[in-house]
Design a protein around this motif. Structure first.
Motif, PDB file in Angstrom:
ATOM      1  N   SER A   9      34.101  36.349 -20.958  1.00  0.00           N
ATOM      2  CA  SER A   9      32.735  36.839 -20.745  1.00  0.00           C
ATOM      3  C   SER A   9      32.248  36.363 -19.391  1.00  0.00           C
ATOM      4  O   SER A   9      32.701  35.339 -18.867  1.00  0.00           O
ATOM      5  CB  SER A   9      31.789  36.327 -21.835  1.00  0.00           C
ATOM      6  OG  SER A   9      32.115  36.873 -23.093  1.00  0.00           O
ATOM      7  N   GLU A  10      31.305  37.106 -18.825  1.00  0.00           N
ATOM      8  CA  GLU A  10      30.741  36.733 -17.533  1.00  0.00           C
ATOM      9  C   GLU A  10      29.229  36.631 -17.631  1.00  0.00           C
ATOM     10  O   GLU A  10      28.605  37.134 -18.564  1.00  0.00           O
ATOM     11  CB  GLU A  10      31.118  37.748 -16.451  1.00  0.00           C
ATOM     12  CG  GLU A  10      30.418  39.087 -16.597  1.00  0.00           C
ATOM     13  CD  GLU A  10      30.477  39.930 -15.325  1.00  0.00           C
ATOM     14  OE1 GLU A  10      31.015  39.461 -14.305  1.00  0.00           O
ATOM     15  OE2 GLU A  10      29.970  41.056 -15.360  1.00  0.00           O
ATOM     16  N   ALA A  11      28.641  35.981 -16.649  1.00  0.00           N
ATOM     17  CA  ALA A  11      27.187  35.907 -16.523  1.00  0.00           C
ATOM     18  C   ALA A  11      26.845  35.874 -15.045  1.00  0.00           C
ATOM     19  O   ALA A  11      27.672  35.468 -14.217  1.00  0.00           O
ATOM     20  CB  ALA A  11      26.636  34.668 -17.229  1.00  0.00           C
ATOM     21  N   LEU A 147      26.528  27.937 -17.467  1.00  0.00           N
ATOM     22  CA  LEU A 147      27.024  27.588 -16.134  1.00  0.00           C
ATOM     23  C   LEU A 147      26.060  28.058 -15.043  1.00  0.00           C
ATOM     24  O   LEU A 147      25.691  27.287 -14.152  1.00  0.00           O
ATOM     25  CB  LEU A 147      28.409  28.197 -15.908  1.00  0.00           C
ATOM     26  CG  LEU A 147      29.583  27.493 -16.590  1.00  0.00           C
ATOM     27  CD1 LEU A 147      30.830  28.356 -16.527  1.00  0.00           C
ATOM     28  CD2 LEU A 147      29.850  26.135 -15.939  1.00  0.00           C
ATOM     29  N   VAL A 148      25.647  29.328 -15.109  1.00  0.00           N
ATOM     30  CA  VAL A 148      24.745  29.823 -14.057  1.00  0.00           C
ATOM     31  C   VAL A 148      23.348  29.232 -14.208  1.00  0.00           C
ATOM     32  O   VAL A 148      22.640  29.036 -13.214  1.00  0.00           O
ATOM     33  CB  VAL A 148      24.684  31.367 -14.035  1.00  0.00           C
ATOM     34  CG1 VAL A 148      26.013  31.948 -13.601  1.00  0.00           C
ATOM     35  CG2 VAL A 148      24.263  31.940 -15.368  1.00  0.00           C
ATOM     36  N   THR A 184      40.155  29.270 -18.793  1.00  0.00           N
ATOM     37  CA  THR A 184      39.863  29.443 -17.371  1.00  0.00           C
ATOM     38  C   THR A 184      38.361  29.535 -17.138  1.00  0.00           C
ATOM     39  O   THR A 184      37.638  30.141 -17.934  1.00  0.00           O
ATOM     40  CB  THR A 184      40.516  30.736 -16.828  1.00  0.00           C
ATOM     41  OG1 THR A 184      41.902  30.748 -17.163  1.00  0.00           O
ATOM     42  CG2 THR A 184      40.349  30.841 -15.314  1.00  0.00           C
ATOM     43  N   VAL A 185      37.914  28.941 -16.050  1.00  0.00           N
ATOM     44  CA  VAL A 185      36.536  29.099 -15.583  1.00  0.00           C
ATOM     45  C   VAL A 185      36.574  29.572 -14.134  1.00  0.00           C
ATOM     46  O   VAL A 185      37.248  28.965 -13.297  1.00  0.00           O
ATOM     47  CB  VAL A 185      35.735  27.782 -15.671  1.00  0.00           C
ATOM     48  CG1 VAL A 185      34.376  27.933 -14.977  1.00  0.00           C
ATOM     49  CG2 VAL A 185      35.533  27.373 -17.124  1.00  0.00           C
ATOM     50  N   VAL A 186      35.880  30.663 -13.878  1.00  0.00           N
ATOM     51  CA  VAL A 186      35.729  31.168 -12.513  1.00  0.00           C
ATOM     52  C   VAL A 186      34.250  31.082 -12.157  1.00  0.00           C
ATOM     53  O   VAL A 186      33.398  31.530 -12.930  1.00  0.00           O
ATOM     54  CB  VAL A 186      36.216  32.626 -12.384  1.00  0.00           C
ATOM     55  CG1 VAL A 186      36.086  33.103 -10.937  1.00  0.00           C
ATOM     56  CG2 VAL A 186      37.651  32.764 -12.868  1.00  0.00           C
ATOM     57  N   PHE A 187      33.949  30.503 -11.004  1.00  0.00           N
ATOM     58  CA  PHE A 187      32.549  30.383 -10.585  1.00  0.00           C
ATOM     59  C   PHE A 187      32.446  30.713  -9.101  1.00  0.00           C
ATOM     60  O   PHE A 187      33.164  30.146  -8.278  1.00  0.00           O
ATOM     61  CB  PHE A 187      32.015  28.972 -10.835  1.00  0.00           C
ATOM     62  CG  PHE A 187      30.516  28.886 -10.780  1.00  0.00           C
ATOM     63  CD1 PHE A 187      29.763  28.993 -11.937  1.00  0.00           C
ATOM     64  CD2 PHE A 187      29.854  28.727  -9.571  1.00  0.00           C
ATOM     65  CE1 PHE A 187      28.379  28.939 -11.895  1.00  0.00           C
ATOM     66  CE2 PHE A 187      28.474  28.672  -9.515  1.00  0.00           C
ATOM     67  CZ  PHE A 187      27.727  28.776 -10.682  1.00  0.00           C
ATOM     68  N   SER A 188      31.561  31.643  -8.792  1.00  0.00           N
ATOM     69  CA  SER A 188      31.330  32.018  -7.397  1.00  0.00           C
ATOM     70  C   SER A 188      29.864  31.806  -7.066  1.00  0.00           C
ATOM     71  O   SER A 188      28.988  32.235  -7.819  1.00  0.00           O
ATOM     72  CB  SER A 188      31.709  33.484  -7.161  1.00  0.00           C
ATOM     73  OG  SER A 188      33.094  33.686  -7.354  1.00  0.00           O
ATOM     74  N   SER A 189      29.612  31.144  -5.951  1.00  0.00           N
ATOM     75  CA  SER A 189      28.237  30.891  -5.535  1.00  0.00           C
ATOM     76  C   SER A 189      28.068  31.171  -4.052  1.00  0.00           C
ATOM     77  O   SER A 189      28.861  30.709  -3.223  1.00  0.00           O
ATOM     78  CB  SER A 189      27.832  29.441  -5.816  1.00  0.00           C
ATOM     79  OG  SER A 189      26.526  29.184  -5.327  1.00  0.00           O
ATOM     80  N   GLN A 190      27.027  31.915  -3.750  1.00  0.00           N
ATOM     81  CA  GLN A 190      26.631  32.074  -2.357  1.00  0.00           C
ATOM     82  C   GLN A 190      26.236  30.701  -1.818  1.00  0.00           C
ATOM     83  O   GLN A 190      25.702  29.860  -2.546  1.00  0.00           O
ATOM     84  CB  GLN A 190      25.451  33.041  -2.273  1.00  0.00           C
ATOM     85  CG  GLN A 190      24.946  33.317  -0.874  1.00  0.00           C
ATOM     86  CD  GLN A 190      23.631  34.078  -0.881  1.00  0.00           C
ATOM     87  OE1 GLN A 190      22.997  34.224  -1.918  1.00  0.00           O
ATOM     88  NE2 GLN A 190      23.219  34.553   0.281  1.00  0.00           N
ATOM     89  N   LYS A 206      31.877  18.971 -10.038  1.00  0.00           N
ATOM     90  CA  LYS A 206      31.286  17.716 -10.510  1.00  0.00           C
ATOM     91  C   LYS A 206      29.922  17.916 -11.157  1.00  0.00           C
ATOM     92  O   LYS A 206      29.638  17.320 -12.213  1.00  0.00           O
ATOM     93  CB  LYS A 206      31.162  16.739  -9.340  1.00  0.00           C
ATOM     94  CG  LYS A 206      30.516  15.409  -9.704  1.00  0.00           C
ATOM     95  CD  LYS A 206      30.395  14.502  -8.480  1.00  0.00           C
ATOM     96  CE  LYS A 206      29.688  13.194  -8.831  1.00  0.00           C
ATOM     97  NZ  LYS A 206      29.537  12.316  -7.635  1.00  0.00           N
ATOM     98  N   GLU A 207      29.076  18.739 -10.558  1.00  0.00           N
ATOM     99  CA  GLU A 207      27.688  18.846 -11.003  1.00  0.00           C
ATOM    100  C   GLU A 207      27.438  19.979 -11.996  1.00  0.00           C
ATOM    101  O   GLU A 207      26.423  19.980 -12.692  1.00  0.00           O
ATOM    102  CB  GLU A 207      26.761  19.033  -9.793  1.00  0.00           C
ATOM    103  CG  GLU A 207      26.817  17.913  -8.777  1.00  0.00           C
ATOM    104  CD  GLU A 207      26.275  16.600  -9.317  1.00  0.00           C
ATOM    105  OE1 GLU A 207      25.550  16.626 -10.335  1.00  0.00           O
ATOM    106  OE2 GLU A 207      26.572  15.546  -8.721  1.00  0.00           O
ATOM    107  N   ILE A 208      28.365  20.927 -12.073  1.00  0.00           N
ATOM    108  CA  ILE A 208      28.095  22.107 -12.895  1.00  0.00           C
ATOM    109  C   ILE A 208      29.176  22.335 -13.948  1.00  0.00           C
ATOM    110  O   ILE A 208      28.909  22.283 -15.154  1.00  0.00           O
ATOM    111  CB  ILE A 208      27.945  23.357 -11.993  1.00  0.00           C
ATOM    112  CG1 ILE A 208      26.763  23.161 -11.034  1.00  0.00           C
ATOM    113  CG2 ILE A 208      27.758  24.619 -12.834  1.00  0.00           C
ATOM    114  CD1 ILE A 208      26.722  24.120  -9.880  1.00  0.00           C
ATOM    115  N   ILE A 209      30.401  22.571 -13.522  1.00  0.00           N
ATOM    116  CA  ILE A 209      31.432  23.006 -14.466  1.00  0.00           C
ATOM    117  C   ILE A 209      31.793  21.925 -15.484  1.00  0.00           C
ATOM    118  O   ILE A 209      31.774  22.169 -16.702  1.00  0.00           O
ATOM    119  CB  ILE A 209      32.686  23.479 -13.708  1.00  0.00           C
ATOM    120  CG1 ILE A 209      32.362  24.752 -12.915  1.00  0.00           C
ATOM    121  CG2 ILE A 209      33.835  23.746 -14.690  1.00  0.00           C
ATOM    122  CD1 ILE A 209      33.519  25.283 -12.096  1.00  0.00           C
TER     123      ILE A 209
END
Length: 252
Positions: A9-11, A147-148, A184-190, A206-209
């Motif tokens: 799933s995504e958010a 996460l978001v 798996t965790v995928v995280f993309s941030s501007q 460290k701070e989020i995932i």
């Protein structure tokens, strides 16, 4: 060999272009309902580089200030600089709103005198209840949302952290055994230009995932991909045009 059973799933964050549009459309509905409980809105929003277009049909005794609502949403998200996607105070906003077609309104208007409520449109949703989380939603979507949410809160609480509003998460959970595991965790941030990809990945890990994974009591040996394409400075409406309704599945 037993096959793997994976569910993904995504958010997206409040600063994702499509989600900006959803929030503006929702805020217009909220404003109309606050003044007229019988209001009906079918508002579509498009955002692109320094431009917001609000169109659709509104039936209400109240006329909202569409431009003010849009600017308030953009300001709340944190879009204060055109370099980060759009500037809430200087962007151009075009309003193309009309009243609902009388033909479409027939099915809804007539329902005021009956026990049933008509609809002027239809939609398809996906989802299911699950006992694996407190809110009875499937674990992957709950984790993706958290996460978001954690990342967005961190960005607001630490203005100099180099994170920008446009973010997306994706979580894959392995259900192959009785004990589900994060696969798996995928995280993309501007981000701004003043942080290296190495420092960005360390910060997000460290701070989020990891704190989010620990909050669910899950395993820590999962695959992590943070900004897998590397640089993500150009984001928000400057990087991708947003439209209402493209992230419905994210919220179900």
């Amino acid at each position: 060999m037993k096959p793997k059973i994976l569910f993904t799933s995504e958010a997206v964050s409040e600063g994702h272009p499509d989600k900006i549009c959803d929030q503006i459309a929702d805020a217009i509905l909220d404003e109309c309902l606050a003044h007229d409980q019988n209001s009906r809105t079918a508002v579509e929003v498009l955002v692109t580089n320094q431009k917001v277009i609000i169109a659709g049909e509104v039936t209400s005794s109240y006329t909202p200030d569409y431009k003010k609502i849009a600017r308030n949403i953009l300001n709340r998200i944190g879009y204060h600089d055109a370099k980060n996607g759009i500037d809430a105070d200087t962007c151009d906003i075009e309003v193309l709103v009309k009243t609902q077609s009388q033909d479409i309104a027939l099915g809804v208007n007539s329902s005021y005198d009956t026990a049933s409520l008509g609809a002027g449109d239809q939609g398809i949703m996906f989802g299911y209840a699950s006992i694996e989380t407190e809110n009875l939603m499937p674990l992957p979507i709950v984790m993706a949302h958290k996460l978001v949410r954690v990342a967005t809160n961190y960005r607001h609480e630490h203005p100099s952290c180099h994170l920008c509003p446009d973010m997306k998460s994706q979580v894959t959970v392995d259900y192959s055994s009785d004990n589900s595991r994060i696969d798996t965790v995928v995280f993309s941030s501007q981000h701004d230009e003043n942080i290296s990809i190495e420092d960005l990945r360390e910060l997000i890990t460290k701070e989020i995932i990891m704190p989010v994974a620990e909050s669910f009591g899950m395993n820590k040996d999962f695959k992590v991909f943070i900004n897998p394409t590397g640089r993500f400075v150009i984001g928000g409406p400057a990087g991708d045009t947003g439209v209402t309704g493209r992230k419905i599945i994210v919220d179900t």
